[in-house]
Structure formats: C-alpha cells, structure tokens
Write a protein that holds these residues in place. Structure first.
Motif, PDB file in Angstrom:
ATOM      1  N   GLY A   1       0.809  -1.218   0.000  1.00 31.66           N
ATOM      2  CA  GLY A   1       0.000   0.000   0.000  1.00 31.66           C
ATOM      3  C   GLY A   1       0.838   1.260   0.000  1.00 31.66           C
ATOM      4  O   GLY A   1       2.060   1.210  -0.185  1.00 31.66           O
ATOM      5  N   PRO A   2       0.190   2.388   0.215  1.00 28.13           N
ATOM      6  CA  PRO A   2       0.913   3.659   0.241  1.00 28.13           C
ATOM      7  C   PRO A   2       2.054   3.666   1.263  1.00 28.13           C
ATOM      8  O   PRO A   2       3.100   4.258   1.017  1.00 28.13           O
ATOM      9  N   ALA A   3       1.857   2.994   2.382  1.00 22.62           N
ATOM     10  CA  ALA A   3       2.905   2.975   3.411  1.00 22.62           C
ATOM     11  C   ALA A   3       4.180   2.321   2.888  1.00 22.62           C
ATOM     12  O   ALA A   3       5.281   2.704   3.285  1.00 22.62           O
ATOM     13  N   GLY A   4       4.042   1.345   2.001  1.00 24.05           N
ATOM     14  CA  GLY A   4       5.221   0.718   1.406  1.00 24.05           C
ATOM     15  C   GLY A   4       5.997   1.700   0.559  1.00 24.05           C
ATOM     16  O   GLY A   4       7.235   1.753   0.618  1.00 24.05           O
ATOM     17  N   ARG A   5       5.280   2.503  -0.216  1.00 20.42           N
ATOM     18  CA  ARG A   5       5.962   3.521  -1.024  1.00 20.42           C
ATOM     19  C   ARG A   5       6.596   4.574  -0.124  1.00 20.42           C
ATOM     20  O   ARG A   5       7.677   5.096  -0.424  1.00 20.42           O
ATOM     21  N   VAL A   6       5.947   4.862   0.988  1.00 24.54           N
ATOM     22  CA  VAL A   6       6.507   5.818   1.940  1.00 24.54           C
ATOM     23  C   VAL A   6       7.784   5.241   2.565  1.00 24.54           C
ATOM     24  O   VAL A   6       8.790   5.945   2.702  1.00 24.54           O
ATOM     25  N   LEU A   7       7.764   3.976   2.928  1.00 20.58           N
ATOM     26  CA  LEU A   7       8.955   3.334   3.478  1.00 20.58           C
ATOM     27  C   LEU A   7      10.094   3.363   2.466  1.00 20.58           C
ATOM     28  O   LEU A   7      11.234   3.685   2.809  1.00 20.58           O
ATOM     29  N   ALA A   8       9.799   3.037   1.220  1.00 21.56           N
ATOM     30  CA  ALA A   8      10.828   3.080   0.178  1.00 21.56           C
ATOM     31  C   ALA A   8      11.394   4.496   0.049  1.00 21.56           C
ATOM     32  O   ALA A   8      12.610   4.678  -0.096  1.00 21.56           O
ATOM     33  N   ALA A   9      10.522   5.501   0.121  1.00 24.29           N
ATOM     34  CA  ALA A   9      10.979   6.892   0.050  1.00 24.29           C
ATOM     35  C   ALA A   9      11.880   7.222   1.238  1.00 24.29           C
ATOM     36  O   ALA A   9      12.909   7.897   1.082  1.00 24.29           O
ATOM     37  N   ALA A  10      11.491   6.749   2.426  1.00 26.58           N
ATOM     38  CA  ALA A  10      12.295   7.019   3.624  1.00 26.58           C
ATOM     39  C   ALA A  10      13.678   6.400   3.492  1.00 26.58           C
ATOM     40  O   ALA A  10      14.684   7.028   3.838  1.00 26.58           O
ATOM     41  N   ILE A  11      13.742   5.195   2.983  1.00 28.29           N
ATOM     42  CA  ILE A  11      15.035   4.536   2.804  1.00 28.29           C
ATOM     43  C   ILE A  11      15.869   5.308   1.790  1.00 28.29           C
ATOM     44  O   ILE A  11      17.067   5.544   1.998  1.00 28.29           O
ATOM     45  N   GLY A  12      15.234   5.742   0.696  1.00 28.62           N
ATOM     46  CA  GLY A  12      15.955   6.521  -0.307  1.00 28.62           C
ATOM     47  C   GLY A  12      16.458   7.849   0.248  1.00 28.62           C
ATOM     48  O   GLY A  12      17.606   8.242   0.008  1.00 28.62           O
ATOM     49  N   GLU A  13      15.609   8.541   0.988  1.00 29.83           N
ATOM     50  CA  GLU A  13      16.000   9.821   1.582  1.00 29.83           C
ATOM     51  C   GLU A  13      17.111   9.625   2.615  1.00 29.83           C
ATOM     52  O   GLU A  13      17.995  10.468   2.749  1.00 29.83           O
ATOM     53  N   ALA A  14      17.063   8.519   3.337  1.00 28.14           N
ATOM     54  CA  ALA A  14      18.063   8.270   4.388  1.00 28.14           C
ATOM     55  C   ALA A  14      19.472   8.134   3.818  1.00 28.14           C
ATOM     56  O   ALA A  14      20.448   8.396   4.522  1.00 28.14           O
ATOM     57  N   ALA A  15      19.579   7.771   2.557  1.00 25.10           N
ATOM     58  CA  ALA A  15      20.899   7.668   1.932  1.00 25.10           C
ATOM     59  C   ALA A  15      21.590   9.024   1.856  1.00 25.10           C
ATOM     60  O   ALA A  15      22.830   9.082   1.767  1.00 25.10           O
ATOM     61  N   HIS A  16      20.814  10.101   1.921  1.00 27.16           N
ATOM     62  CA  HIS A  16      21.369  11.452   1.791  1.00 27.16           C
ATOM     63  C   HIS A  16      21.111  12.324   3.012  1.00 27.16           C
ATOM     64  O   HIS A  16      21.453  13.494   3.002  1.00 27.16           O
ATOM     65  N   ASP A  17      20.493  11.757   4.028  1.00 25.54           N
ATOM     66  CA  ASP A  17      20.104  12.532   5.203  1.00 25.54           C
ATOM     67  C   ASP A  17      20.478  11.727   6.444  1.00 25.54           C
ATOM     68  O   ASP A  17      19.781  10.780   6.818  1.00 25.54           O
ATOM     69  N   ASP A  18      21.585  12.108   7.066  1.00 24.95           N
ATOM     70  CA  ASP A  18      22.098  11.358   8.216  1.00 24.95           C
ATOM     71  C   ASP A  18      21.110  11.306   9.374  1.00 24.95           C
ATOM     72  O   ASP A  18      20.973  10.279  10.041  1.00 24.95           O
ATOM     73  N   GLU A  19      20.413  12.406   9.624  1.00 22.70           N
ATOM     74  CA  GLU A  19      19.443  12.414  10.725  1.00 22.70           C
ATOM     75  C   GLU A  19      18.303  11.433  10.447  1.00 22.70           C
ATOM     76  O   GLU A  19      17.891  10.680  11.329  1.00 22.70           O
TER      77      GLU A  19
END
Length: 176
Positions: free
Chosen positions: A82-100
């Motif tokens: 569902g949408p939460a899966g896409r949100v999780l994927a986005a979070a993982i992608g963003e985390a590659a460039h955002d240490d916090e």
C-alpha cells in the motif's frame, strides 16, 4: 489524521512532490499545527513509517513462532503493498542522503527488533529453535525477503506464501 493524510500523499505523489502546506490543507489543520509537531518533512515521513509499522505489522502474542512470524510477514506484505510501502521506500531513499533520517530509521528498526526478539527467545525456551539461534539474522532474513520481493523484484505474494516462507527460513534455525 495528519499521519494518514501524509501517508496517502507521500504514497501517491512521492515524498519530494508533497509540501507540508499540502499536508496541512488536506488534513484540515493549520500549517503552524503541523510545524509544532514536525519541524521538517523528514520527521513527518519518519513518523508515518513508524506509525504504519506499529499498526500493521503485529509482533507476538500467538502460541507458536511460526504463527507469530507468519502474521508479522503478512503485516509486512500488506504494508509494502500500500501507500505505506511507497513511503517506506521513500524514507530509505532519503536516508541515503540525510544522516538524521538514517539515524531515526535505524532507531525505529532497533525498536521494532526489540519487540520481535522476545518471540525468538520464547521459541528457544519452547524448543522450537536451537539455543544458538541468531535472532537478528532470522528476523533480517524474513524482512529482507519481503522487501526484496515488494520493492525490487516486484513479485506478488500468494495467500499462503508468508507461511511457506516462514517455515523455510525457520527450518534453518530449528532445534535438532
């Protein structure tokens, strides 16, 4: 309500395309209300991920490790689909460039693992698993299969597949 709206927007439009003002407007609250709770869009994203995992991926409470892990895998599959899966994927992608964000994602994972580890410990006590079991490895194998299929290979899960996956993975850790 704000987390539900943010999940839907992040999931349908993508993290980068959503603004905090859009989340506030869609949720029917003021932008100041949003910023009182979340000082950044990344913090809101992380809270969406944590909330989705907490509400959709059950941990423990059943009579056997197989049942507990099967329900957890089913929850992960539902979350990923569902949408939460896409949100999780986005979070993982963003985390590659955002240490916090990466630190917050790791902390959330550690908290979920701390909730799941007692399932493995109880299974050892019941004789379902070998005393030398590596709980982290067992849990990583199961979640890794779900995330690999959901986000990378795009394979669907059949109705009985979560139980089959759990049985196969747990068999490698079973008590002899």
């Amino acid at each position: 309500r704000v987390l539900d709206v943010a999940e839907e927007l992040f999931g349908s439009k993508g993290f980068g395309a959503v603004t905090m003002a859009e989340v506030a407007s869609t949720a029917g609250v003021g932008l100041d209300t949003i910023y009182r709770r979340w000082s950044s869009k990344q913090q809101l994203l992380m809270d969406v991920v944590v909330s989705a995992a907490d509400t959709r991926v059950p941990v423990g409470g059943l009579d056997s490790l197989e049942d507990e892990l099967t329900e957890a895998v089913r929850g992960m599959v539902r979350l990923a689909a569902g949408p939460a899966g896409r949100v999780l994927a986005a979070a993982i992608g963003e985390a590659a460039h955002d240490d916090e964000l990466a630190e917050r994602l790791a902390a959330a994972q550690a908290r979920r693992r701390a909730l799941a580890t007692p399932m493995v410990e109880r299974a050892v006590e019941r004789g379902e698993l070998a005393p030398s079991v590596d709980a982290d490895l067992l849990l990583d194998l199961l979640s890794g299969i779900v995330w690999q299929r959901a986000f990378i290979s795009g394979l669907d899960f059949g109705r009985d597949e979560p139980r089959s996956i759990v049985r196969r993975v747990v068999a490698g850790f079973a008590a002899s």
